[in-house]
Design an enzyme around this catalytic site. Structure first.
Site, PDB file in Angstrom:
ATOM      1  N   TYR A  65       7.999  -0.058   7.988  1.00  0.00           N
ATOM      2  CA  TYR A  65       7.247   1.232   7.422  1.00  0.00           C
ATOM      3  C   TYR A  65       8.013   2.295   7.389  1.00  0.00           C
ATOM      4  CZ  TYR A  65       3.318   4.403   8.575  1.00  0.00           C
ATOM      5  OH  TYR A  65       2.648   5.352   8.534  1.00  0.00           O
ATOM      6  N   THR A 110       0.904  -1.164  -0.095  1.00  0.00           N
ATOM      7  CA  THR A 110      -0.019  -0.043  -0.100  1.00  0.00           C
ATOM      8  C   THR A 110       0.955   1.270  -0.023  1.00  0.00           C
ATOM      9  OG1 THR A 110      -1.598  -1.212   1.235  1.00  0.00           O
ATOM     10  CG2 THR A 110      -1.916   1.283   1.360  1.00  0.00           C
TER      11      THR A 110
END
Ligand code: UDP
Length: 320
Positions: A149, A95
């Protein structure tokens, strides 16, 4: 103005959506509702200038349509929350990397202005606080999924800067530090809604580690104002700005404060990180921004202090 807001059903996105509509814009929110929720935007659904589309930023055809229809893009859609990222490393990376690549590419092709929501995670485990935008970034091992992340958001920033420099894309990057306010979910690890829920139910308040880790919290309304003021300022394009609060507090202290403000009988418990996130977890010990850059350019002032924000959030969780 016709605006596209990705991730607009999330906590930050839903507040930004509300504010953009109040400013008189025509708004399309796209959200895949994985961590966002329709509940967050239900009060906007009756407004004529508001449109919600359930969909993913990974859907190129849909994004092509939405980007051509708008004049500018606030790109907030991303994996959210330490717990979610640790539980869903692959989806989070895809994503954040592929989804963001699609948005930037389309923004470039169709000449749209972009605000990109990055994260203070990109500073990694730097201990030299406060963090300034040009500071070195210190990342942990690849075997510790938390840092994936930080890498993905760091990659997105490199991509944004490259588009700005090589293709003259008008894009501005905001590095968001810890934010809090009504509608923030306690489901993805976020500390303040978790502690408030625990305190109001007189359940144990779960401090992870020794509680000495430092965070600085900014109230959502101040963050929304900062995001809009960066987008509205062409001098900001091609640059990175911290959005946060330079006042800080330890997590142990915030547990005490929330307990007191809730008049709670909760005990404060200390839980090893390994019990919560598994053996391979590493926390960021410090997370405090230097906000002088955004202050100088936009007059940013995180006017709501911690006690005030906690009182608002506690009232919200009490349902009053
Ligand atoms: N934290 C905690 N108890 C909880 C949830 C979080 O002690 O129930 C800690 C967490 O380990 C971190 C800090 O609070 O040190 C902030 O956590 P959050 O997930 O809200 O934000 P981030 O880690 O991304 O700064």
């Amino acid at each position: 103005m016709k605006i596209l807001l990705t991730g607009g059903a999330g906590f930050v996105g839903s507040h930004l959506a509300e504010s953009l509509l109040n400013d008189g814009h025509e708004l399309t929110v796209v959200d895949n509702l994985i961590t966002g929720s329709k509940e967050n935007i239900k009060h906007l659904e009756d407004k004529a200038e508001f449109r919600f589309i359930e969909g993913s930023i990974l859907d190129y055809k849909l994004m092509l349509k939405l980007v051509t229809e708008c004049e500018c893009i606030y790109h907030l859609a991303a994996a959210v929350g330490v717990k979610f990222v640790i539980d869903n490393p692959l989806d989070s990376l895809i994503t954040n990397v592929r989804g963001t690549e699609i948005i930037f590419e389309l923004a470039h092709i169709f000449h749209k202005k972009v605000f990109f929501a990055s994260s203070s995670e990109v500073y990694g485990k730097d201990a030299d606080v406060p963090f300034s935008e040009d500071d070195d970034r210190i990342m942990g091992s690849v075997s510790k999924s938390r840092w994936g992340y930080a890498f993905s958001k760091g990659f997105d920033e490199f991509l944004a800067i490259a588009y700005a420099q090589e293709k003259k894309l008008p894009i501005v990057i905001g590095r968001l530090f810890n934010i809090c306010g009504p509608r923030q979910s306690h489901n993805y690890g976020m500390v303040i809604p978790r502690f408030v829920e625990q305190a109001l139910k007189n359940q144990p308040i779960t401090v992870y580690g020794d509680g000495q880790q430092i965070r600085s919290f900014t109230y959502i309304d101040n963050v929304v104002k900062a995001i809009k003021s960066l987008m509205d300022n062409p001098q900001a394009y091609g640059q990175i700005f911290n959005i946060g609060n330079s006042n800080f507090i330890s997590i142990g202290e915030i547990a005490q404060k929330i307990k007191q403000l809730c008049h709670s009988n909760s005990e404060i418990t200390y839980i090893p990180y390994s019990q919560v996130y598994g053996e391979n977890f590493e926390d960021m010990f410090y997370r405090v921004p230097d906000t002088s850059k955004i202050e100088k350019l936009t007059g940013f002032n995180p006017s709501i202090d911690l006690d005030e924000m906690l009182k608002i959030i506690i009232n919200y969780h009490r349902g009053s």
